[in-house]
Design an enzyme around this catalytic site. Structure first.
Site, PDB file in Angstrom:
ATOM      1  N   GLN A   1      67.617  90.537  58.809  1.00 24.94           N
ATOM      2  CA  GLN A   1      67.937  90.927  57.606  1.00 24.94           C
ATOM      3  C   GLN A   1      67.265  92.398  57.551  1.00 24.94           C
ATOM      4  O   GLN A   1      66.562  92.820  57.881  1.00 24.94           O
ATOM      5  CB  GLN A   1      66.636  90.575  56.309  1.00 24.94           C
ATOM      6  CG  GLN A   1      66.675  88.983  56.463  1.00 24.94           C
ATOM      7  CD  GLN A   1      65.449  88.186  57.380  1.00 24.94           C
ATOM      8  OE1 GLN A   1      65.537  88.447  58.581  1.00 24.94           O
ATOM      9  NE2 GLN A   1      65.200  86.683  56.839  1.00 24.94           N
TER      10      GLN A   1
ATOM     11  N   GLN B   1      73.432  91.710  57.706  1.00 21.24           N
ATOM     12  CA  GLN B   1      72.376  90.710  57.167  1.00 21.24           C
ATOM     13  C   GLN B   1      72.242  90.956  56.216  1.00 21.24           C
ATOM     14  O   GLN B   1      71.250  92.236  56.592  1.00 21.24           O
ATOM     15  CB  GLN B   1      71.252  90.196  58.123  1.00 21.24           C
ATOM     16  CG  GLN B   1      71.147  88.910  57.754  1.00 21.24           C
ATOM     17  CD  GLN B   1      70.431  87.934  58.443  1.00 21.24           C
ATOM     18  OE1 GLN B   1      70.242  87.804  59.475  1.00 21.24           O
ATOM     19  NE2 GLN B   1      69.513  86.601  57.797  1.00 21.24           N
ATOM     20  N   ASP B   2      72.311  90.506  55.091  1.00 18.84           N
ATOM     21  CA  ASP B   2      71.188  91.166  53.883  1.00 18.84           C
ATOM     22  C   ASP B   2      71.777  92.590  53.509  1.00 18.84           C
ATOM     23  O   ASP B   2      70.726  93.273  53.275  1.00 18.84           O
ATOM     24  CB  ASP B   2      69.963  90.546  53.946  1.00 18.84           C
ATOM     25  CG  ASP B   2      69.450  89.006  54.019  1.00 18.84           C
ATOM     26  OD1 ASP B   2      70.528  88.461  54.277  1.00 18.84           O
ATOM     27  OD2 ASP B   2      68.364  88.634  54.104  1.00 18.84           O
TER      28      ASP B   2
ATOM     29  N   ASP C   1      74.940  86.185  54.970  1.00 22.30           N
ATOM     30  CA  ASP C   1      74.129  86.279  53.200  1.00 22.30           C
ATOM     31  C   ASP C   1      74.493  87.445  53.020  1.00 22.30           C
ATOM     32  O   ASP C   1      73.301  88.250  52.296  1.00 22.30           O
ATOM     33  CB  ASP C   1      72.260  85.721  52.915  1.00 22.30           C
ATOM     34  CG  ASP C   1      72.768  84.333  53.449  1.00 22.30           C
ATOM     35  OD1 ASP C   1      73.628  83.500  53.510  1.00 22.30           O
ATOM     36  OD2 ASP C   1      71.847  83.694  54.326  1.00 22.30           O
TER      37      ASP C   1
ATOM     38  N   ARG D   1      76.408  80.533  50.431  1.00 24.72           N
ATOM     39  CA  ARG D   1      76.065  78.624  50.601  1.00 24.72           C
ATOM     40  C   ARG D   1      74.976  79.149  49.306  1.00 24.72           C
ATOM     41  O   ARG D   1      74.934  80.040  48.748  1.00 24.72           O
ATOM     42  CB  ARG D   1      75.142  78.585  52.002  1.00 24.72           C
ATOM     43  CG  ARG D   1      74.708  79.801  52.637  1.00 24.72           C
ATOM     44  CD  ARG D   1      73.714  79.490  53.666  1.00 24.72           C
ATOM     45  NE  ARG D   1      72.917  80.763  54.960  1.00 24.72           N
ATOM     46  CZ  ARG D   1      72.040  80.623  55.044  1.00 24.72           C
ATOM     47  NH1 ARG D   1      71.882  80.126  55.647  1.00 24.72           N
ATOM     48  NH2 ARG D   1      71.307  81.860  55.917  1.00 24.72           N
TER      49      ARG D   1
END
Length: 573
Positions: A365, A387-388, A409, A477
């Protein structure tokens, strides 16, 4: 540490005073002079009781926790239907205050146990203070409005209440290691669960205002404004942009605007850092505060606090003016704190600038941009990470003509977000990782939140291109129970897996109530025949229209001279 706790306690005393002043006291019929004797109190009393029971039954019918709903609303025996809304707002506020008190106590007890626990508890206190501000605004609106006004502004109430849920969830998200579980369990069981349930109930009641009106036989000729988030003026501009702001957007970067502050690394401006320019924001400033950032790579971490509203930050272009950082979870930083650039203030606008986090896939993250303030807009911007990447944290957000890149994500949060005419670039993840574009955190059925991608291009980065068919990539998701992601008229590349969506995990799949929908997409990855069966799949044009700019965000059309057109309807059908 002790000084910090005392300061927070003082703030709570003030908050309680605000609650008492803002939310009307719900009086019983006896306190209003009605009879409570067993021999009856006249026909009016019986009629009021019948109406009250009818209202409570109607409001609680579709509540997830009907017992809690009845426990909260049954004492509200009143002839003023708006008191039902006032009561749930007041009850939610009380739960947040209790959670804030508890976070202070846990900071004293566990704040020195580990750096991670201290960071998580400090973040919780900041988030819960933000939740109080949202509920203060809700209470003021209800207190100062008629039931007709409350109905007309129900979308604004839902916007604020949805942010409260976002902050409650974000607080819990911060406790993400086994060693922090004991503290998070205490905070959750002692107070945060109650915040979620009571704020969810408040959302249910606000969404059911028409049922209150019906129960009280009030036919106001009104429709619930469940999706009327903003109002468009006659020229098609979102109302948060004044006429002067529109002119500024057209002129910014074209030497047609004089900024309040200029940033340049070479010393040719008033400031060498963006943070210094932001901190030059005058107290009680009125109107738009304009900051021009000359070309350069600015290695700094920036937070625009909530008091610095209506900033316009613009650069020389997303490949020339770059704000960069590399904080990441793998090196012990909580996700919310990894952001290179965070904005908590309402009305923030950025144009022609990039935000990046260079931690890479191994950093896990690592947020490039975190947006919390309401009515935020980004035009011609780059948002790059892995990520993120983009933490669309809360409230209403609009992105146009942007490039957003990442792996896992990489567009996530609890906001009401519309991304339009942008490039969604999927990068190569680390070994044994997969890619997911959207992870939305809608956790209550009546939260007006989710991520909508309209007329974008979902494509592989050059680093992924050769492996795009073997590295698994999904559209979304479900991060939370009512996760919502809608894809309309996008060009979807062949990198997307045929099933399109994946569960959150085996323990909490979050597939029962999630809403993942598509309409009018093209490209090799747009075939929906093999999509996950729990997804909504293809929706009708009528259903998709609910997620267009005007009904979803009310950020309709921009005039051509801004250089930033905005589509108010379908572009391909």
């Amino acid at each position: 540490m002790s000084g910090k706790v005392v300061g927070s306690a003082v703030s709570l005393i003030l908050v309680v005073g605000v609650v008492i002043g803002v939310v009307a006291v719900v009086q019983s019929p006896a306190a209003k002079g009605g009879s409570s004797g067993g021999g009856g109190g006249g026909g009016d009393g019986g009629s009021e009781l019948s109406t009250h029971n009818k209202a409570v039954t109607a409001l609680c019918q579709n509540s997830d926790d009907q017992k809690l709903c009845k426990d909260v609303l049954s004492p509200v025996n009143t002839t003023d239907p708006k008191e039902y809304v006032a009561t749930v707002v007041k009850t939610s506020m009380e739960s947040v205050i209790k959670a804030l008190n508890m976070s202070d106590r846990l900071s004293v007890e566990h704040g020195n146990s580990s750096t991670g626990v201290k960071m998580a508890l400090d973040d919780c206190k900041d988030l819960l203070q933000a939740a109080i501000h949202e509920l203060e605004a809700s209470g003021v609106m209800v207190q100062q409005s008629s039931i007709q006004d409350v109905n007309e502004h129900s979308a604004e109430l839902k916007n604020w209440l949805g942010a409260v849920v976002a902050y409650q969830q974000s607080c819990l998200d911060g406790f993400n290691t086994d060693g922090e579980k004991q503290v998070s369990d205490q905070l959750q069981a002692g107070s945060l669960d109650k915040v979620m349930k009571l704020t969810g109930l408040a959302l249910d009641v606000v969404s059911g205002i028409s049922k209150i009106l019906s129960a009280f036989n009030l036919n106001l000729g009104l429709k619930p404004a469940s999706r009327r988030l903003l109002v468009i003026d006659s020229e098609g501009y979102p109302t948060w942009l004044s006429a002067s702001d529109r002119k500024l957007l057209a002129e910014a970067g074209n030497d047609g605007v004089t900024p309040h502050a200029t940033v340049a690394k070479d010393g040719s401006g008033q400031f060498k850092t963006i943070l210094d320019a932001i901190n030059s924001y005058p107290k009680k400033h009125k109107g738009r505060f304009i900051i021009y950032v000359k070309a350069g790579v600015y290695d700094e971490y920036i937070t625009v606090d909530k008091k610095k509203i209506n900033i316009l930050l613009y650069g020389d272009g997303p490949t020339k003016t770059i704000i960069t950082g590399r904080k990441n979870f793998a090196e012990g930083v909580k996700t919310m704190r990894t952001a290179t650039f965070s904005t908590q203030a309402n009305g923030f606008i950025a144009k022609s600038i990039s935000f990046e986090n260079t931690a890479g896939a191994k950093g896990h993250q690592a947020v490039a941009l975190r947006v919390q303030g309401d009515m935020s807009a980004f035009f011609d911007c780059g948002i790059h990470g892995y990520q993120d990447t983009l933490y669309a944290h809360a409230h209403r957000q609009f992105y146009r003509n942007c490039e957003i890149s990442g792996t896992i994500d990489f567009i996530f949060g609890y906001s009401t977000t519309l991304i339009q005419n942008s490039k969604i670039i999927v990068r190569k993840p680390d070994t044994n990782q997969q890619n997911i574009v959207v992870a939305d955190g809608t956790g209550q059925k009546n939260m007006p939140t989710g991520v909508v991608l309209h007329n974008c291009e979902i494509m592989p980065d050059a680093s992924l291109d050769a492996d795009r068919l073997t590295v698994k990539t999904y559209l979304a998701r479900p991060w939370k129970a009512y996760s919502r992601a809608v894809f309309i008229e996008n060009e979807i590349g062949d990198l997307i897996q045929p099933d399109g969506y994946m569960p959150w995990n085996t323990i909490e799949p979050n597939t029962e109530f999630s809403y993942f929908a598509e309409y009018g997409n093209t490209g090799a990855g747009a075939n929906t025949q093999a999509r996950a069966k729990w997804g909504k799949g293809l929706i009708s044009k009528q259903e998709a229209a609910k997620f267009m700019a005007e009904p979803w965000l009310k950020a309709s059309t921009w005039l051509p001279d801004t250089g930033i057109p905005l589509d108010t309807s379908f572009t391909k059908a």
